[in-house]
Motif scaffolding. Sequence first.
Motif, PDB file in Angstrom:
ATOM      1  N   HIS A   1      -5.160  -2.556  -2.609  1.00  0.00           N
ATOM      2  CA  HIS A   1      -6.221  -1.596  -2.323  1.00  0.00           C
ATOM      3  C   HIS A   1      -5.800  -0.165  -2.612  1.00  0.00           C
ATOM      4  N   ASN A   2      -5.167  -0.010  -3.753  1.00  0.00           N
ATOM      5  CA  ASN A   2      -4.710   1.330  -4.082  1.00  0.00           C
ATOM      6  C   ASN A   2      -5.619   2.032  -5.091  1.00  0.00           C
ATOM      7  N   SER A   3      -6.855   1.538  -5.216  1.00  0.00           N
ATOM      8  CA  SER A   3      -7.672   2.134  -6.271  1.00  0.00           C
ATOM      9  C   SER A   3      -7.894   3.628  -6.027  1.00  0.00           C
ATOM     10  N   ASP A   4      -8.006   4.036  -4.750  1.00  0.00           N
ATOM     11  CA  ASP A   4      -8.151   5.469  -4.476  1.00  0.00           C
ATOM     12  C   ASP A   4      -6.917   6.230  -4.918  1.00  0.00           C
ATOM     13  N   ALA A   5      -5.765   5.644  -4.599  1.00  0.00           N
ATOM     14  CA  ALA A   5      -4.507   6.280  -4.986  1.00  0.00           C
ATOM     15  C   ALA A   5      -4.407   6.360  -6.506  1.00  0.00           C
TER      16      ALA A   5
ATOM     17  N   LYS B   1       0.844  -1.193   0.000  1.00  0.00           N
ATOM     18  CA  LYS B   1       0.000   0.000   0.000  1.00  0.00           C
ATOM     19  C   LYS B   1       0.879   1.242   0.000  1.00  0.00           C
ATOM     20  N   TRP B   2       0.575   2.164  -0.913  1.00  0.00           N
ATOM     21  CA  TRP B   2       1.407   3.363  -1.026  1.00  0.00           C
ATOM     22  C   TRP B   2       1.012   4.376   0.045  1.00  0.00           C
ATOM     23  N   SER B   3       2.020   5.032   0.608  1.00  0.00           N
ATOM     24  CA  SER B   3       1.734   6.089   1.576  1.00  0.00           C
ATOM     25  C   SER B   3       1.284   7.345   0.818  1.00  0.00           C
ATOM     26  N   ARG B   4       0.691   8.248   1.543  1.00  0.00           N
ATOM     27  CA  ARG B   4       0.272   9.507   0.925  1.00  0.00           C
ATOM     28  C   ARG B   4       1.481  10.260   0.350  1.00  0.00           C
ATOM     29  N   ARG B   5       2.601  10.163   1.062  1.00  0.00           N
ATOM     30  CA  ARG B   5       3.814  10.839   0.605  1.00  0.00           C
ATOM     31  C   ARG B   5       4.259  10.303  -0.768  1.00  0.00           C
ATOM     32  N   MET B   6       4.171   9.000  -0.935  1.00  0.00           N
ATOM     33  CA  MET B   6       4.542   8.392  -2.228  1.00  0.00           C
ATOM     34  C   MET B   6       3.638   8.902  -3.345  1.00  0.00           C
ATOM     35  N   VAL B   7       2.347   8.899  -3.059  1.00  0.00           N
ATOM     36  CA  VAL B   7       1.382   9.344  -4.074  1.00  0.00           C
ATOM     37  C   VAL B   7       1.666  10.809  -4.429  1.00  0.00           C
ATOM     38  N   ASN B   8       1.942  11.598  -3.400  1.00  0.00           N
ATOM     39  CA  ASN B   8       2.244  13.012  -3.656  1.00  0.00           C
ATOM     40  C   ASN B   8       3.517  13.170  -4.481  1.00  0.00           C
ATOM     41  N   GLU B   9       4.485  12.324  -4.214  1.00  0.00           N
ATOM     42  CA  GLU B   9       5.751  12.450  -4.956  1.00  0.00           C
ATOM     43  C   GLU B   9       5.567  12.091  -6.437  1.00  0.00           C
TER      44      GLU B   9
ATOM     45  N   GLN C   1      -6.875   6.471  -8.635  1.00  0.00           N
ATOM     46  CA  GLN C   1      -7.812   7.507  -9.108  1.00  0.00           C
ATOM     47  C   GLN C   1      -7.211   8.895  -8.929  1.00  0.00           C
ATOM     48  N   ALA C   2      -6.597   9.100  -7.750  1.00  0.00           N
ATOM     49  CA  ALA C   2      -6.019  10.414  -7.465  1.00  0.00           C
ATOM     50  C   ALA C   2      -4.918  10.734  -8.471  1.00  0.00           C
ATOM     51  N   LEU C   3      -4.106   9.744  -8.786  1.00  0.00           N
ATOM     52  CA  LEU C   3      -3.016   9.978  -9.735  1.00  0.00           C
ATOM     53  C   LEU C   3      -3.546  10.203 -11.151  1.00  0.00           C
ATOM     54  N   ARG C   4      -4.575   9.429 -11.497  1.00  0.00           N
ATOM     55  CA  ARG C   4      -5.196   9.630 -12.812  1.00  0.00           C
ATOM     56  C   ARG C   4      -5.699  11.066 -12.955  1.00  0.00           C
ATOM     57  N   ALA C   5      -6.286  11.565 -11.885  1.00  0.00           N
ATOM     58  CA  ALA C   5      -6.818  12.933 -11.911  1.00  0.00           C
ATOM     59  C   ALA C   5      -5.699  13.958 -12.112  1.00  0.00           C
ATOM     60  N   GLN C   6      -4.503  13.596 -11.733  1.00  0.00           N
ATOM     61  CA  GLN C   6      -3.346  14.498 -11.922  1.00  0.00           C
ATOM     62  C   GLN C   6      -2.745  14.367 -13.319  1.00  0.00           C
ATOM     63  N   GLY C   7      -3.266  13.418 -14.115  1.00  0.00           N
ATOM     64  CA  GLY C   7      -2.746  13.254 -15.473  1.00  0.00           C
ATOM     65  C   GLY C   7      -1.810  12.066 -15.639  1.00  0.00           C
ATOM     66  N   VAL C   8      -1.613  11.319 -14.552  1.00  0.00           N
ATOM     67  CA  VAL C   8      -0.752  10.127 -14.643  1.00  0.00           C
ATOM     68  C   VAL C   8      -1.453   9.073 -15.502  1.00  0.00           C
ATOM     69  N   LYS C   9      -0.685   8.412 -16.385  1.00  0.00           N
ATOM     70  CA  LYS C   9      -1.249   7.371 -17.253  1.00  0.00           C
ATOM     71  C   LYS C   9      -0.857   5.984 -16.738  1.00  0.00           C
ATOM     72  N   MET C  10      -1.541   4.974 -17.251  1.00  0.00           N
ATOM     73  CA  MET C  10      -1.392   3.624 -16.708  1.00  0.00           C
ATOM     74  C   MET C  10      -1.119   2.602 -17.813  1.00  0.00           C
ATOM     75  N   GLN C  11      -0.140   1.762 -17.546  1.00  0.00           N
ATOM     76  CA  GLN C  11       0.174   0.647 -18.456  1.00  0.00           C
ATOM     77  C   GLN C  11      -0.229  -0.656 -17.782  1.00  0.00           C
ATOM     78  N   CYS C  12      -0.722  -1.619 -18.547  1.00  0.00           N
ATOM     79  CA  CYS C  12      -0.935  -2.942 -17.949  1.00  0.00           C
ATOM     80  C   CYS C  12      -0.266  -4.006 -18.803  1.00  0.00           C
ATOM     81  N   ASN C  13      -0.034  -5.141 -18.191  1.00  0.00           N
ATOM     82  CA  ASN C  13       0.636  -6.248 -18.872  1.00  0.00           C
ATOM     83  C   ASN C  13      -0.364  -7.139 -19.592  1.00  0.00           C
ATOM     84  N   ALA C  14       0.143  -7.867 -20.582  1.00  0.00           N
ATOM     85  CA  ALA C  14      -0.685  -8.797 -21.351  1.00  0.00           C
ATOM     86  C   ALA C  14      -1.430  -9.769 -20.438  1.00  0.00           C
ATOM     87  N   LEU C  15      -0.745 -10.236 -19.411  1.00  0.00           N
ATOM     88  CA  LEU C  15      -1.321 -11.248 -18.526  1.00  0.00           C
ATOM     89  C   LEU C  15      -2.621 -10.810 -17.855  1.00  0.00           C
TER      90      LEU C  15
END
Length: 234
Positions: free
Chosen positions: A144-148, A112-120, A150-164
């Motif tokens: 359980h990082n779905s909130d994190a 689980k990521w800390s708030r500091r990590m998400v902010n960084e 979402q928050a990052l997505r709202a900041q413009g962060v993009k997401m990659q997923c693996n084939a698996l």
Amino acid sequence: MLDIHSHILPKMDDGSSSVEESLKLLRTSAEQGITEIAATPHFYASQYSPQKFLERRAACAAQLLEALTPGLPRVYLGAEVCYFDGISRIDELEALWLQNTNILLLEMPFAKWSRRMVNEVAEIQNRRDTQVLLAHIERYLPFHNSDALQALRAQGVKMQCNALFFLSWRTKRKAVKMLQRGEINALGSDCHNMTTRPPRLGEAIQVIQKSVERDVWREFQRNLPDLSGKGERL
Ligand SMILES: [Fe+2]
């Protein structure tokens, strides 16, 4: 089709162990319809400086480029950068972007990521002209990082997923749903070798094509990052 996450450089990290294995990975990728592939070896700040990493990467890439034959996917250089405290403040971050882009493929801790990590992470995205692309997001979902996310997505962060993510019966439905919602921005094989972690992105694409509307898939492809250097960024 682009594979944005792979470990195909020979003897660079825990991926390909030889030029021959790299060529097999590339040949298999080509057979699956992959035309472009980003070689994204692990970057651990505790292991090498960015400069040393880039020197090693150049040497490994030179060995591979010498052996390339026609018909293989075009190889672009990059890195899978492992998160560390203070990453948003290092000067050399740009050197770790994927070739011809401003994209930083970022691997986060499997906890689980800390708030500091998400902010960084948000700080990298907001302050450094960098487009953060989180690597294999499906691997963080159990924490359980779905909130994190979402928050990052709202900041413009993009997401990659693996084939698996699309190939396991446990996660396939979730993967399709996320792609339909626009929560996945790029796909990677994350291939390491021909045995335990082979390239399977072609199979994943077949699943996607069967599962999502044609327009959704077309739009997804249209929005993929362009590594060719001709323009458009993620
Ligand atoms: Fe990886």
